[in-house]
Design a protein around this motif. Structure first.
Motif, PDB file in Angstrom:
ATOM      1  N   SER A 119     -35.116 -22.822  13.633  1.00 57.38           N
ATOM      2  CA  SER A 119     -34.427 -24.014  14.122  1.00 57.38           C
ATOM      3  C   SER A 119     -33.032 -23.683  14.630  1.00 57.38           C
ATOM      4  CB  SER A 119     -34.346 -25.054  12.998  1.00 57.38           C
ATOM      5  OG  SER A 119     -33.629 -26.192  13.413  1.00 57.38           O
ATOM      6  N   THR A 120     -32.329 -22.832  13.894  1.00 53.68           N
ATOM      7  CA  THR A 120     -30.980 -22.447  14.317  1.00 53.68           C
ATOM      8  C   THR A 120     -31.013 -21.690  15.643  1.00 53.68           C
ATOM      9  OG1 THR A 120     -30.279 -22.305  12.002  1.00 53.68           O
ATOM     10  CG2 THR A 120     -28.903 -21.193  13.643  1.00 53.68           C
ATOM     11  N   GLN A 121     -31.950 -20.757  15.773  1.00 59.53           N
ATOM     12  CA  GLN A 121     -32.060 -20.000  17.020  1.00 59.53           C
ATOM     13  C   GLN A 121     -32.468 -20.898  18.182  1.00 59.53           C
ATOM     14  OE1 GLN A 121     -34.771 -16.793  16.174  1.00 59.53           O
ATOM     15  NE2 GLN A 121     -33.259 -15.608  15.019  1.00 59.53           N
ATOM     16  N   THR A 122     -33.347 -21.881  17.920  1.00 55.14           N
ATOM     17  CA  THR A 122     -33.768 -22.811  18.969  1.00 55.14           C
ATOM     18  C   THR A 122     -32.595 -23.656  19.450  1.00 55.14           C
ATOM     19  OG1 THR A 122     -35.994 -22.913  18.012  1.00 55.14           O
ATOM     20  CG2 THR A 122     -35.361 -24.666  19.537  1.00 55.14           C
ATOM     21  N   ASP A 123     -31.802 -24.164  18.513  1.00 52.17           N
ATOM     22  CA  ASP A 123     -30.625 -24.958  18.894  1.00 52.17           C
ATOM     23  C   ASP A 123     -29.647 -24.129  19.712  1.00 52.17           C
ATOM     24  OD1 ASP A 123     -31.688 -27.100  17.549  1.00 52.17           O
ATOM     25  OD2 ASP A 123     -30.540 -26.755  15.701  1.00 52.17           O
ATOM     26  N   THR A 124     -29.474 -22.874  19.326  1.00 52.16           N
ATOM     27  CA  THR A 124     -28.566 -22.002  20.081  1.00 52.16           C
ATOM     28  C   THR A 124     -29.069 -21.785  21.504  1.00 52.16           C
ATOM     29  OG1 THR A 124     -27.936 -20.863  18.029  1.00 52.16           O
ATOM     30  CG2 THR A 124     -27.459 -19.745  20.110  1.00 52.16           C
ATOM     31  N   CYS A 125     -30.378 -21.561  21.651  1.00 55.48           N
ATOM     32  CA  CYS A 125     -30.957 -21.374  22.989  1.00 55.48           C
ATOM     33  C   CYS A 125     -30.821 -22.639  23.829  1.00 55.48           C
ATOM     34  CB  CYS A 125     -32.422 -20.965  22.871  1.00 55.48           C
ATOM     35  SG  CYS A 125     -32.683 -19.302  22.199  1.00 55.48           S
ATOM     36  N   LYS A 126     -31.026 -23.811  23.211  1.00 55.31           N
ATOM     37  CA  LYS A 126     -30.889 -25.075  23.944  1.00 55.31           C
ATOM     38  C   LYS A 126     -29.459 -25.264  24.440  1.00 55.31           C
ATOM     39  CE  LYS A 126     -34.637 -27.640  21.694  1.00 55.31           C
ATOM     40  NZ  LYS A 126     -34.983 -28.796  20.826  1.00 55.31           N
ATOM     41  N   LYS A 127     -28.491 -24.919  23.598  1.00 55.70           N
ATOM     42  CA  LYS A 127     -27.097 -25.040  24.013  1.00 55.70           C
ATOM     43  C   LYS A 127     -26.796 -24.115  25.189  1.00 55.70           C
ATOM     44  CE  LYS A 127     -25.305 -26.412  19.477  1.00 55.70           C
ATOM     45  NZ  LYS A 127     -24.419 -26.031  18.337  1.00 55.70           N
ATOM     46  N   LYS A 128     -27.337 -22.897  25.140  1.00 62.26           N
ATOM     47  CA  LYS A 128     -27.118 -21.967  26.243  1.00 62.26           C
ATOM     48  C   LYS A 128     -27.749 -22.491  27.530  1.00 62.26           C
ATOM     49  CE  LYS A 128     -26.775 -17.749  23.445  1.00 62.26           C
ATOM     50  NZ  LYS A 128     -27.368 -16.408  23.158  1.00 62.26           N
ATOM     51  N   ILE A 129     -28.953 -23.075  27.414  1.00 60.21           N
ATOM     52  CA  ILE A 129     -29.629 -23.620  28.592  1.00 60.21           C
ATOM     53  C   ILE A 129     -28.828 -24.780  29.176  1.00 60.21           C
ATOM     54  CG2 ILE A 129     -31.687 -24.863  29.365  1.00 60.21           C
ATOM     55  CD1 ILE A 129     -33.305 -23.182  27.402  1.00 60.21           C
ATOM     56  N   ARG A 130     -28.316 -25.674  28.298  1.00 62.65           N
ATOM     57  CA  ARG A 130     -27.508 -26.798  28.790  1.00 62.65           C
ATOM     58  C   ARG A 130     -26.241 -26.302  29.481  1.00 62.65           C
ATOM     59  NH1 ARG A 130     -29.161 -29.360  23.876  1.00 62.65           N
ATOM     60  NH2 ARG A 130     -27.230 -28.662  22.861  1.00 62.65           N
ATOM     61  N   LEU A 132     -25.872 -23.449  31.027  1.00 64.62           N
ATOM     62  CA  LEU A 132     -26.266 -22.892  32.321  1.00 64.62           C
ATOM     63  C   LEU A 132     -26.587 -23.992  33.322  1.00 64.62           C
ATOM     64  CD1 LEU A 132     -28.532 -19.911  31.160  1.00 64.62           C
ATOM     65  CD2 LEU A 132     -26.242 -19.776  32.137  1.00 64.62           C
ATOM     66  N   GLN A 133     -27.247 -25.059  32.858  1.00 69.47           N
ATOM     67  CA  GLN A 133     -27.555 -26.177  33.746  1.00 69.47           C
ATOM     68  C   GLN A 133     -26.283 -26.861  34.232  1.00 69.47           C
ATOM     69  OE1 GLN A 133     -30.175 -28.524  31.304  1.00 69.47           O
ATOM     70  NE2 GLN A 133     -32.026 -27.452  31.985  1.00 69.47           N
ATOM     71  N   ASP A 134     -25.323 -27.057  33.331  1.00 65.51           N
ATOM     72  CA  ASP A 134     -24.052 -27.670  33.729  1.00 65.51           C
ATOM     73  C   ASP A 134     -23.318 -26.792  34.737  1.00 65.51           C
ATOM     74  OD1 ASP A 134     -24.631 -29.724  32.012  1.00 65.51           O
ATOM     75  OD2 ASP A 134     -23.380 -28.965  30.369  1.00 65.51           O
ATOM     76  N   ASN A 136     -24.691 -24.629  36.804  1.00 66.13           N
ATOM     77  CA  ASN A 136     -25.436 -24.677  38.059  1.00 66.13           C
ATOM     78  C   ASN A 136     -25.155 -25.975  38.817  1.00 66.13           C
ATOM     79  OD1 ASN A 136     -27.570 -23.692  39.895  1.00 66.13           O
ATOM     80  ND2 ASN A 136     -28.717 -25.449  39.124  1.00 66.13           N
ATOM     81  N   ALA A 137     -25.126 -27.112  38.088  1.00 67.06           N
ATOM     82  CA  ALA A 137     -24.845 -28.395  38.739  1.00 67.06           C
ATOM     83  C   ALA A 137     -23.439 -28.414  39.327  1.00 67.06           C
ATOM     84  CB  ALA A 137     -25.017 -29.530  37.732  1.00 67.06           C
ATOM     85  N   SER A 138     -22.481 -27.828  38.599  1.00 69.65           N
ATOM     86  CA  SER A 138     -21.111 -27.778  39.103  1.00 69.65           C
ATOM     87  C   SER A 138     -21.023 -26.939  40.373  1.00 69.65           C
ATOM     88  CB  SER A 138     -20.189 -27.207  38.025  1.00 69.65           C
ATOM     89  OG  SER A 138     -18.872 -27.077  38.500  1.00 69.65           O
ATOM     90  N   LEU A 139     -21.721 -25.818  40.402  1.00 70.53           N
ATOM     91  CA  LEU A 139     -21.715 -24.976  41.602  1.00 70.53           C
ATOM     92  C   LEU A 139     -22.374 -25.681  42.783  1.00 70.53           C
ATOM     93  CD1 LEU A 139     -22.606 -21.515  40.004  1.00 70.53           C
ATOM     94  CD2 LEU A 139     -20.383 -22.258  40.864  1.00 70.53           C
ATOM     95  N   LEU A 140     -23.454 -26.423  42.518  1.00 71.36           N
ATOM     96  CA  LEU A 140     -24.113 -27.165  43.593  1.00 71.36           C
ATOM     97  C   LEU A 140     -23.193 -28.239  44.163  1.00 71.36           C
ATOM     98  CD1 LEU A 140     -27.749 -27.561  42.193  1.00 71.36           C
ATOM     99  CD2 LEU A 140     -26.984 -26.106  44.075  1.00 71.36           C
ATOM    100  N   ARG A 141     -22.467 -28.942  43.285  1.00 72.55           N
ATOM    101  CA  ARG A 141     -21.530 -29.962  43.766  1.00 72.55           C
ATOM    102  C   ARG A 141     -20.434 -29.337  44.620  1.00 72.55           C
ATOM    103  NH1 ARG A 141     -22.180 -31.992  38.477  1.00 72.55           N
ATOM    104  NH2 ARG A 141     -20.229 -30.983  37.847  1.00 72.55           N
ATOM    105  N   GLN A 142     -19.921 -28.207  44.177  1.00 71.49           N
ATOM    106  CA  GLN A 142     -18.891 -27.532  44.964  1.00 71.49           C
ATOM    107  C   GLN A 142     -19.425 -27.104  46.323  1.00 71.49           C
ATOM    108  OE1 GLN A 142     -17.232 -24.309  42.689  1.00 71.49           O
ATOM    109  NE2 GLN A 142     -16.714 -25.609  40.938  1.00 71.49           N
ATOM    110  N   LEU A 143     -20.675 -26.643  46.352  1.00 68.71           N
ATOM    111  CA  LEU A 143     -21.276 -26.227  47.617  1.00 68.71           C
ATOM    112  C   LEU A 143     -21.482 -27.412  48.546  1.00 68.71           C
ATOM    113  CD1 LEU A 143     -22.466 -23.897  49.253  1.00 68.71           C
ATOM    114  CD2 LEU A 143     -24.667 -24.326  48.138  1.00 68.71           C
ATOM    115  N   GLU A 144     -21.944 -28.556  47.999  1.00 75.38           N
ATOM    116  CA  GLU A 144     -22.138 -29.746  48.817  1.00 75.38           C
ATOM    117  C   GLU A 144     -20.811 -30.262  49.360  1.00 75.38           C
ATOM    118  OE1 GLU A 144     -24.139 -32.426  46.276  1.00 75.38           O
ATOM    119  OE2 GLU A 144     -26.094 -31.402  46.397  1.00 75.38           O
TER     120      GLU A 144
END
Length: 200
Positions: A119-130, A132-134, A136-144
């Motif tokens: 559970s601890t490792q899963t939560d850590t991976c989810k935080k890393k994914i979030r 990375l998603q944030d 990526n979204a920030s870079l896309l906004r800057q590009l637009e």
């Protein structure tokens, strides 16, 4: 101080081996031993002369303690072997049931710990994914936002207007302008003049 002084005098005047040990009411240790001897040496001589073994009782207590520790160690080793499925022939039904219950309890603890780690490792991976998603979204906004800013190209009357026009037509939000004088006769010699700004 006086008694230790007397002990030192006996050592020198009588050529004697003296050992003096004294404890105060607060438990502070004070001792004196002749420079030609040690406390252990004097105790050993005392045992030889008196026939009293000062260390016998202490040795017996040590032997008793050692025997108990060996028994505890043997019991632990036997328990480990039994948990590994060995040395079970001499166990009764009740002892086997107790061993089974102990192993089930141990297995439960191990499983709970395993699920906690997962559970601890899963939560850590989810935080890393979030994260990375944030990112990526920030870079896309800057590009637009960057693509929405128009780019302008100015070409003087003698410049390569066709190249700039082609670049403008192929680029995104890119505009080409040509500066053309209103009075052609002032093109060469005139310093001041008005120009038309035409959008290509």
């Amino acid at each position: 101080g006086g008694i230790f002084k007397k002990a030192a005098e006996l050592t020198v005047l009588c050529d004697a081996e003296v050992s003096l040990i004294m404890f105060s009411s607060t438990g502070k240790l004070s001792e004196y031993v002749s420079h030609t001897a040690t406390t252990k040496k004097i105790f050993d001589r005392y045992q030889q002369v008196s026939g009293i073994n000062l260390w016998n009782s202490h040795y017996e207590r040590m032997q008793e303690h050692l025997s108990k520790q060996k028994e505890v160690n043997n019991n632990l080793r036997r328990e480990i072997r039994q948990r590994m499925g060995e040395d079970l022939d001499d166990l009764s039904v009740d002892e086997l049931r107790g061993l089974e219950q102990n192993m089930e309890n141990s297995l439960k603890v191990v499983r709970e710990r395993k699920y906690h780690v997962i559970s601890t490792q899963t939560d850590t991976c989810k935080k890393k994914i979030r994260n990375l998603q944030d990112t990526n979204a920030s870079l896309l906004r800057q590009l637009e936002e960057r693509d929405e800013i128009p780019h302008f190209g100015f070409v003087d009357n003698g410049g390569d207007y066709e190249s700039a026009l082609g670049l403008a037509n192929n680029g995104s939000h890119l505009f080409a302008f040509r500066l053309q004088p209103n009075q052609p006769n002032l093109q060469d010699g005139g310093i001041y003049g008005s120009y038309d700004l035409r959008l290509a």
